[in-house]
Structures are given as C-alpha cells and as structure tokens.
Design an enzyme around this catalytic site. Structure first.
Site, PDB file in Angstrom:
ATOM      1  CD  GLU A  45      -9.940  -6.706  -5.564  1.00  0.00           C
ATOM      2  OE1 GLU A  45     -11.164  -6.749  -5.509  1.00  0.00           O
ATOM      3  OE2 GLU A  45      -9.281  -5.667  -5.355  1.00  0.00           O
ATOM      4  CB  CYS A  93      -1.280  -2.842  -8.170  1.00  0.00           C
ATOM      5  SG  CYS A  93      -1.628  -2.935  -6.422  1.00  0.00           S
ATOM      6  CB  CYS A 140      -3.818  -6.624   5.801  1.00  0.00           C
ATOM      7  SG  CYS A 140      -2.292  -5.737   6.218  1.00  0.00           S
ATOM      8  CB  CYS A 145      -4.051   1.036   8.316  1.00  0.00           C
ATOM      9  SG  CYS A 145      -2.306   0.557   8.275  1.00  0.00           S
ATOM     10  CB  CYS A 188      -6.505   0.048   5.131  1.00  0.00           C
ATOM     11  SG  CYS A 188      -6.196  -1.232   3.900  1.00  0.00           S
ATOM     12  CB  CYS A 201      -9.918  -4.889  -2.189  1.00  0.00           C
ATOM     13  SG  CYS A 201      -8.524  -4.122  -1.415  1.00  0.00           S
TER      14      CYS A 201
HETATM   15  N1  SAH Z   1       0.631  -2.720   3.282  1.00  0.00           N
HETATM   16  C1  SAH Z   1       1.292  -1.937   2.276  1.00  0.00           C
HETATM   17  C2  SAH Z   1       0.688  -2.094   0.889  1.00  0.00           C
HETATM   18  C3  SAH Z   1      -0.814  -2.111   0.769  1.00  0.00           C
HETATM   19  S1  SAH Z   1      -1.652  -0.588   1.086  1.00  0.00           S
HETATM   20  C4  SAH Z   1       1.350  -0.489   2.684  1.00  0.00           C
HETATM   21  O1  SAH Z   1       0.816  -0.152   3.732  1.00  0.00           O
HETATM   22  O2  SAH Z   1       1.973   0.310   1.991  1.00  0.00           O
HETATM   23  C5  SAH Z   1      -1.194   0.409  -0.302  1.00  0.00           C
HETATM   24  C6  SAH Z   1      -1.521   1.893  -0.125  1.00  0.00           C
HETATM   25  O3  SAH Z   1      -2.941   2.130  -0.108  1.00  0.00           O
HETATM   26  C7  SAH Z   1      -0.979   2.475   1.161  1.00  0.00           C
HETATM   27  O4  SAH Z   1      -0.251   3.641   0.891  1.00  0.00           O
HETATM   28  C8  SAH Z   1      -2.232   2.812   1.947  1.00  0.00           C
HETATM   29  O5  SAH Z   1      -1.970   3.900   2.791  1.00  0.00           O
HETATM   30  C9  SAH Z   1      -3.223   3.122   0.853  1.00  0.00           C
HETATM   31  N2  SAH Z   1      -4.629   3.029   1.254  1.00  0.00           N
HETATM   32  C10 SAH Z   1      -5.195   2.117   2.064  1.00  0.00           C
HETATM   33  N3  SAH Z   1      -6.512   2.350   2.206  1.00  0.00           N
HETATM   34  C11 SAH Z   1      -6.806   3.439   1.454  1.00  0.00           C
HETATM   35  C12 SAH Z   1      -8.003   4.182   1.189  1.00  0.00           C
HETATM   36  N4  SAH Z   1      -9.167   3.837   1.729  1.00  0.00           N
HETATM   37  N5  SAH Z   1      -7.917   5.248   0.361  1.00  0.00           N
HETATM   38  C13 SAH Z   1      -6.753   5.586  -0.214  1.00  0.00           C
HETATM   39  N6  SAH Z   1      -5.594   4.921  -0.007  1.00  0.00           N
HETATM   40  C14 SAH Z   1      -5.608   3.862   0.828  1.00  0.00           C
END
Ligand code: SAH
Length: 342
Positions: free
Chosen positions: A92, A105, A112, A116, A119, A330
């Site tokens: 996406e 974006c 990935c 985390c 995420c 996503c």
């Molecule tokens: N891997 C990279 C880029 C992708 S994630 C990174 O970690 O920065 C991009 C952003 O989305 C990150 O700041 C992450 O902390 C945030 N993010 C991931 N899941 C989320 C969620 N469920 N709600 C809000 N932000 C989220």
C-alpha cells in the site's frame, strides 16, 4: 534472455548498462528524463534517441509500471492505493493531500520482520524486500494522479532492512534528471537499526524519523524487539550523529498507547532522553486493530502529554486521525503520516 527492468537502475547503473551495450553513456540522462519527468511508458516514445537505439532497447529492456488495483478515498481526501505485484503480493501507499504540499507514504517490504508488538504489519512477518523498481513505481504511479511533494518511507516494512534498494530509489528521487525531489522533502522512518542508520547517512542525505515509542529499555525491549539488539543509549547516539540536510531536525515518532507509555512520567523521560538532539516530536495515538490487545490513549492523556512537551519548548505535532474512515488492510498505515517532511 530475460529483459532488464530500467526502473531498477540509478543513473550510474543505467550509464554502465548502456556502455556495456556499446552505447553512448549520455543517453542515460535522456532516458531518465523520458521516464521520470515525461512519464514515458515505452522506448518507442523517446523520439530524441535514434531508431536503432530505441529498437535495441526494446529487445533488451523494459520500463516497468505499477497500476493501483484499488484506490480508496477518505472524507478528508486521504487516498490509499493498493498495488498488486508481479508475484501476487500486495503493498500500500497513502497520499495525504495538503494544498500543493501532498505527502506520499510508501512501502519498502512485503510484511516486516521487526515484530513490534503494536504494529499490524509485524504480524504478517516478512515476505520479501521490494525491488528498487517496486519502490520507485509507487511514486511514479501516484504522480500520474497528483503532485507529490514529500515522500516518507513509513509504509509497510523496515526501510533500513532493504538498504540497497532504499538508497537506489532515493538516488532516483533526488536525481536532477529523475524525479527531482529535494532531499529536504524525503524522510526515512526506522525502528532503530543502528548500524544501518549510519550507513544510510554515509550514502545519501535525507531526513530521518525514528520510532522511539518507549522511554525505558525495559518497555522498549518488550514492545520493540529490535531494542534488545540496539538499546536506547546506542539508538540516541546514532540519532545525534546522523548527518541531516542543513537546518533539519530528526523526527522522533512516539505512538501513544493507552496506559502503556502515555503518562507524564513518560513525557518527562522523553524530554530528558532527547534534550541534546535537535528534534521534533510526532505523537501518534495508537490505532487499535485486531492484531493486538493494546488500547488507544484517552484524549486527555494525549492532550496532557502534548502540553507537557510544548510547555518545555519542544516542537510537537499530534496527528489528527486523517484517513481514519478508510478501511485498511494495513490498519496502522492510515493517518500516521504527518507533515513531518513539511
Ligand atoms: N519500520 C519503520 C516504518 C514503518 S512503521 C518504522 O518503524 O519507523 C511507521 C510508524 O507507524 C512507526 O512510527 C510506528 O511506530 C507506527 N505504528 C505502527 N503501528 C501503529 C499503530 N497500530 N498505531 C499507530 N502507529 C503505529
């Protein structure tokens, strides 16, 4: 013989490809302009190249494209594009419109590996890296629809785990004969792969965003496993040493998770940890999804966290929930894009 995809080449590589075929190197700039500035989809259109060269390129090379398989538009104008790749995988991209300062974006991986806890992409595991062409084609496809001024690598995947293709796609974006974006308008977001942060800084000059999300190693170890390898002290040192474009600041991203990292005690620690790093803070209220049990923070907690930092002269942006009405494969993609490249 399999044809070469020209979209996988930066300028140097295209020159080498041409000279390897006994052609003039300077044709590379003409070809780049046709593809990235004029949107040519075939060599036949490149009328300032000789007929012979065009015919030969058609035999040995292709110009790949991506067409969105679905586009959804939110009430606020946020547009989510779904791209299906040659092997059937999908990624996406999200366009956040803002009067002539649109931010796009884009994704760098299918899935990935960083896992985390908060995420959604992490729950898909890593399928594969995107190629340079697949990264750059997200921008090319959306440029046909709208002006793209800022690009942020905050879509699916960890960009620094796909460093070579990331750097090559950035080189094409920055190239004067390519997409001609300013390095001040490109931001790479990382969960904190420390050695790759330094390598990125050595290879290209762009903005950096770091997803901090916790202010103690104890919590960060738990919600971001990457922290067990590169703890806060090392990560913050890498931030301090990162060579940004002039007069730019690192973006500290901080996802506020209800009752987990959203107290004033966390705000105080965040301030202390980042006080000697030129930075701006991007607060992102957690986007709830089925993949995990975390809850969004209360409005009051977000406001108090924001105010604590503002009162201490930190530059803070709390994102509004843009694109929140678009159903998302996503879930966390929607809305977390900020005017951070702005
Ligand atoms: N891997 C990279 C880029 C992708 S994630 C990174 O970690 O920065 C991009 C952003 O989305 C990150 O700041 C992450 O902390 C945030 N993010 C991931 N899941 C989320 C969620 N469920 N709600 C809000 N932000 C989220």
């Amino acid at each position: 013989m399999e044809k070469i995809d020209i979209k996988n080449f930066n300028m140097r590589e295209l020159e080498a490809f041409l000279s390897g075929q006994g052609k003039e190197r300077f044709r590379a700039t003409q070809i780049f302009k046709w593809i990235y500035q004029l949107g040519a989809l075939s060599f036949a259109e490149m009328t300032n190249l000789s007929k012979d060269l065009r015919a030969e390129l058609e035999k040995t090379a292709v110009i790949s494209t991506l067409l969105p398989t679905a586009v959804e538009e939110g009430r606020d104008g946020t547009r989510k594009y779904l791209f299906t790749l040659d092997d059937g995988e999908a990624v996406e991209s999200v366009l956040i419109p803002d009067e002539g300062r649109n931010t796009l974006c884009i994704s760098t991986q299918v899935g990935c590996a960083m896992a985390c806890e908060f995420c959604l992409t992490g729950t898909f595991r890593l399928k594969r890296n995107l190629t340079t062409a697949e990264i750059i084609n997200q921008v090319c496809a959306i440029k046909r629809d709208a002006e793209v001024r800022n690009v942020v690598f905050m879509g699916m995947g960890e960009p620094l785990q796909n460093l070579d293709n990331l750097v090559r796609s950035i080189e094409i974006m920055l190239d004067g004969n390519g997409l001609q974006l300013s390095n001040r308008r490109i931001t790479v977001s990382t969960c904190g792969l420390v050695p790759q942060m330094a390598e990125l800084g050595r290879r290209v000059t762009v903005n950096l965003a770091v997803s901090l999300n916790a202010t103690t190693d104890e919590l960060r170890d738990r919600i971001m496993p990457v922290n067990r390898k590169y703890p806060l002290r090392e990560l913050l040192l890498a931030c301090r040493e990162f060579p940004l474009p002039s007069r730019r600041k690192i973006t500290i991203e901080y996802v506020l998770i209800g009752g987990v990292n959203d107290s004033l005690e966390d705000a105080r620690r965040l301030l202390r940890l980042t006080s000697d790093i030129p930075n701006k803070v991007n607060l992102i209220p957690f986007n709830e999804h089925e993949g995990c049990g975390f809850k969004a923070p209360t409005r009051a907690a977000v406001d108090a966290f924001h105010k604590y930092l503002i009162d201490r002269h930190v530059t803070v942006i709390t994102r509004d929930s843009r694109g929140g009405d678009i159903s998302a494969a996503c879930g966390q993609l929607k809305g977390r894009l900020e005017k951070i490249a702005g």
